[in-house]
Write an enzyme that holds these catalytic residues in place. Structure first.
Site, PDB file in Angstrom:
ATOM      1  N   ASP A  38      36.570 -91.596  -0.835  1.00 51.56           N
ATOM      2  CA  ASP A  38      36.906 -91.701  -2.260  1.00 51.56           C
ATOM      3  C   ASP A  38      37.921 -92.806  -2.533  1.00 51.56           C
ATOM      4  OD1 ASP A  38      39.071 -90.533  -1.075  1.00 51.56           O
ATOM      5  OD2 ASP A  38      39.367 -88.995  -2.610  1.00 51.56           O
ATOM      6  N   GLU A  39      38.034 -93.757  -1.634  1.00 43.46           N
ATOM      7  CA  GLU A  39      39.050 -94.789  -1.811  1.00 43.46           C
ATOM      8  C   GLU A  39      38.588 -96.126  -1.230  1.00 43.46           C
ATOM      9  OE1 GLU A  39      43.419 -95.709   0.064  1.00 43.46           O
ATOM     10  OE2 GLU A  39      43.005 -93.649  -0.557  1.00 43.46           O
TER      11      GLU A  39
END
Length: 379
Positions: free
Chosen positions: A96-97
């Protein structure tokens, strides 16, 4: 991404929007761990890593969804493809990054707004964006404005921002390190930023040096193309004489599988297919392979799969002269494990690899795996 797993579930099921929601690592809502919590749940004090039983005590009406890894991985890949298409050097940090090197781009706010709007429009979730001269500052900036926020930390506003933020907000500063920093009089991010490298080295060792340069260096992302992946990785061993002792044979399955797994991990590879080769004095050569849906770099699982191949082909501890375990169907390891149990296992394997690299091969080696049901290949 903001509350990534939970936000995806809320986007898919509108009835969950605006409600306290947790995503669990198992199907049972009462006997699992919170993998992710929506912002509505976080506002009640529910956090990732908490036991689901404790979460339900806080909020009996909590909504629950078992984790759907395929959804999260698919969404992550789509977002990565979109960001890569912007033309900036990009690195994957976690599911998620992502980190982009935007160089001297002038209108950072316009670029960030465009990214956030595209992600919300296409996936129904939000993202927070931080900008800084290096990863640690950019990461901190994104955390300070969640959810759906934007913050740039530059030379003009750095001191004003850092003086109001606890040092423990810096990525990598855990509870033990934070306690040590507090004992040294370092309470804010600015206190930490203003310490010189020799001071941090004296009290934190190499970690202090890394922390100093991580905060002060201006980073650039360099892009290197991966070489062609190997077709397979394998190890084999010929015994001094035929043997059919279950404990002895199990030990060799485990050891050979771990050697294969170490090489997979060293190259950031996962394997979908396990191939087993045996030399059997009574029957000749045996060679079978099987592909699995979930790729792995875990020697214990590779050994399990190899022994299952043997057992399910009717070989119940045969007399064996030689063993070979090979993994193929190799793919790059793009994502770290998603769930707490898998993360713990992954950290353990990394620790074993570091020890063996420092003190020599097989300074730590695996114990024996035995089949409790040799007919079905079940451990």
């Amino acid at each position: 991404m903001d509350a990534f797993f939970a936000s995806i579930e809320q986007a898919i099921n509108p009835r969950l929007k605006g409600k306290p929601l947790i995503v669990g690592s198992r199907n049972s809502p009462r006997f699992t761990v919170v993998c992710a919590a929506s912002y509505e749940a976080k506002a009640l004090g529910i956090t990732s890593g908490m036991r689901s039983q404790d979460a339900f005590r806080i909020c009996p009406n909590l909504s629950f969804v078992p984790a759907q890894q395929d959804r999260y991985i698919w969404t992550s890949r789509q977002i990565f493809t979109f960001l890569k298409g912007l033309g900036y050097p990009i690195q994957y940090c976690s599911i998620d990054e992502f980190t982009l090197d935007i160089g001297d781009t002038q209108n950072c706010h316009k670029l960030s707004s465009g990214i956030q709007e595209k992600i919300t429009q296409d996936f129904g979730i939000t993202a927070s964006i931080g900008i800084g001269k290096n990863y640690l500052l950019a990461k901190l900036a994104s955390k300070l404005k969640k959810p759906a926020g934007f913050l740039e930390i530059n030379e003009e506003n750095l001191e004003d921002i850092l003086k109001g933020v606890p040092a423990k907000k810096i990525c990598g500063v855990g509870e033990a390190t934070n306690l040590l920093l507090e004992n040294l009089g370092i309470n804010t991010c600015l206190d930490l930023y203003q310490k010189d490298v020799l001071f941090l080295k004296e009290y934190l060792g190499q970690y202090g040096i890394n922390l100093y340069f991580g905060l002060h260096t201006k980073e650039e992302i360099s892009i290197s193309e991966h070489e062609d992946l190997p077709k397979s990785i394998g190890h084999s061993y010929t015994l001094s004489k035929p043997n059919q002792n279950p404990g002895f044979i199990s030990a060799w399955f485990r050891l050979l599988s771990e050697k294969v797994a170490e090489r997979l991990r060293a190259q950031d590879l996962l394997a979908k297919t396990v191939h087993l080769w045996l030399e059997l004095p009574e029957f000749g050569h045996f060679s079978r392979q099987k592909s699995f849906s979930n790729a792995t770099d875990d020697g214990a699982l590779i050994a399990t799969r190899a022994m299952e191949i043997m057992a399910k082909n009717g070989l119940i501890w045969p007399n064996i002269r030689a063993i070979g375990v090979t993994c193929s169907g190799l793919i790059l390891k793009e994502y770290e494990p998603l769930f707490l149990e898998d993360k713990k296992r992954n950290n353990l394997l990394k620790a074993v690899d570091r020890i063996n690299q420092r003190f020599g091969e097989e300074a730590i080696f695996p114990a024996v795996i035995k089949l409790t049901n040799p007919t079905t290949g079940t451990l």
